[in-house]
Design an enzyme around this catalytic site. Structure first.
Site, PDB file in Angstrom:
ATOM      1  N   SER A 141       0.855  -1.186   0.000  1.00  0.00           N
ATOM      2  CA  SER A 141       0.000   0.000   0.000  1.00  0.00           C
ATOM      3  C   SER A 141       0.889   1.233   0.000  1.00  0.00           C
ATOM      4  O   SER A 141       1.740   1.369  -0.875  1.00  0.00           O
ATOM      5  CB  SER A 141      -0.949  -0.027   1.213  1.00  0.00           C
ATOM      6  OG  SER A 141      -1.857   1.051   1.154  1.00  0.00           O
TER       7      SER A 141
ATOM      8  N   HIS B 184      -2.499  -1.224  -3.370  1.00  0.00           N
ATOM      9  CA  HIS B 184      -3.628  -0.306  -3.213  1.00  0.00           C
ATOM     10  C   HIS B 184      -3.446   0.879  -4.151  1.00  0.00           C
ATOM     11  O   HIS B 184      -2.667   1.797  -3.880  1.00  0.00           O
ATOM     12  CB  HIS B 184      -3.709   0.203  -1.769  1.00  0.00           C
ATOM     13  CG  HIS B 184      -4.100  -0.842  -0.785  1.00  0.00           C
ATOM     14  ND1 HIS B 184      -3.909  -0.716   0.574  1.00  0.00           N
ATOM     15  CD2 HIS B 184      -4.676  -2.065  -0.957  1.00  0.00           C
ATOM     16  CE1 HIS B 184      -4.355  -1.786   1.192  1.00  0.00           C
ATOM     17  NE2 HIS B 184      -4.821  -2.622   0.286  1.00  0.00           N
TER      18      HIS B 184
ATOM     19  N   ASP C 241      -4.517  -4.496   6.200  1.00  0.00           N
ATOM     20  CA  ASP C 241      -4.846  -5.350   5.059  1.00  0.00           C
ATOM     21  C   ASP C 241      -3.684  -6.282   4.737  1.00  0.00           C
ATOM     22  O   ASP C 241      -2.541  -5.854   4.612  1.00  0.00           O
ATOM     23  CB  ASP C 241      -5.184  -4.496   3.842  1.00  0.00           C
ATOM     24  CG  ASP C 241      -5.743  -5.311   2.688  1.00  0.00           C
ATOM     25  OD1 ASP C 241      -6.289  -6.401   2.941  1.00  0.00           O
ATOM     26  OD2 ASP C 241      -5.633  -4.860   1.537  1.00  0.00           O
TER      27      ASP C 241
END
Length: 342
Positions: A159, A186, A279
């Site tokens: 991310s 992401h 995540d």
């Protein structure tokens, strides 16, 4: 949320103020006109979110993002006049720790589309991410599938800070690396094709976007490319799904890692790189429980030590490694890919 604005153009600042004012739960904490001032403000009055322009006097948005993430880390959203025209700078900023990017809204009210909505949607998405304290619910685990004649699969999640980490990892792999790599970063689908092309310029292995029905192949890197979740189907091919609907970020690393556990019939390695939030932590844990080797990036080399920290905290990582050692570890593991990695 308390929001800081970093932009030297009065019209852009006014457009951002008006957009933020549409949501009573948000307020403008301060306005900085360049990156140096933004860093000072972040240290003195830490915001929940910074809306960062790219092109500014003294210190630009990329350098400011890097400095803020080093000295006073917070969520940063790149908001600039033309994201598409500044794609390379956007990826640099995301590599330094920015979460996403969106065009600056305009003050014009004509037309059917509300110019404030894209920015508000990004702010809402980041707000959900910041509010997340509990890990995502894990999909039900399927029975272990028998191993087949498939290449080893390296499943990578990243991310904030991911683009730079990914380039550093990929450029260290040989051009005859005999594993398939699939990356869930992401990133909004508007930037996915450009990011794949950008990564391809650094990687000895070809980098392409993952399409519906793509099959992971040895010596090829596939990048998740939509705002839906990338996952492996029971046939071992890649597909996209909207479920689960309520996740702080799309695509979800956890969804992909769990699908590897459920449906990949060969050996696999899980890698969780820099990023904000949790995540990927549960998915990495599931991969390790299944018997796959798992790696989390260490704190010292992470632009944002959130996702790998969460993984390490629950024992999801077989190894916690600095970024510069991950590629060598992958090479070593793949060379021994028929051994049990635990």
């Amino acid at each position: 949320m308390n929001i800081g604005i970093v932009n030297d153009l009065p019209l852009a600042v006014e457009a951002l103020r008006r957009t933020i004012a549409l949501r009573p739960e948000h307020r403008v904490l301060w306005v900085a006109t360049d990156g140096a001032q933004a860093l000072d403000f972040c240290v003195a009055q830490p915001p929940d979110l910074v809306l960062m322009d790219l092109v500014m006097p003294r210190i630009d948005g990329v350098s400011a993002t890097r400095s803020i993430m080093e000295r006073s880390p917070c969520a940063i959203l790149i908001v600039t006049a033309n994201v598409g025209a500044n794609a390379s700078y956007v990826y640099e900023a995301m590599g330094a720790g920015a979460l996403d990017a969106v065009d600056t809204p305009t003050l014009e009210q004509g037309g059917s589309a509300d110019p404030s909505q894209p920015l508000l949607a990004k702010i809402d998405q980041i707000g959900r991410l910041l509010a997340t304290r509990m890990p995502l619910a894990a999909p039900a685990a399927a029975a272990p599938a028998p191993q087949g004649a498939l290449p080893p699969l390296v499943a990578i999640g990243a991310s904030a800070g991911g683009p730079t980490a990914l380039t550093a990892l990929l450029r260290r792999l040989p051009d005859d690396f005999p594993a398939a790599l699939v990356i869930v970063q992401h990133v909004d689908q508007a930037f996915a094709i450009g990011m794949a092309q950008w990564l391809d310029g650094y990687s000895p292995l070809p980098v392409r976007i993952a399409r519906q029905g793509s099959v992971p192949q040895a010596g090829e890197v596939l990048l998740a490319a939509t705002n839906d979740h990338l996952h492996l189907t029971s046939r071992g091919v890649l597909a996209y799904t909207r479920r689960p609907e309520e996740t702080p970020y799309r695509p979800s690393v956890d969804v992909f890692f769990h699908s590897v556990v459920d449906h990949w019939k060969g050996e696999a390695i899980g890698v969780l790189l820099t990023g904000m939030g949790r995540d990927g932590a549960l998915g990495l844990k599931a991969m390790r429980t299944k018997g796959h080797y798992t790696i989390a990036q260490d704190e010292a080399t992470s632009a944002v030590y959130g996702m790998p920290k969460a993984a390490a905290a629950i024992g999801a990582a077989s190894a916690v490694l600095p970024l510069e050692r991950i590629a060598d570890q992958l090479i070593s593991l793949v060379q021994r890919n028929r051994q049990r990695w635990r």
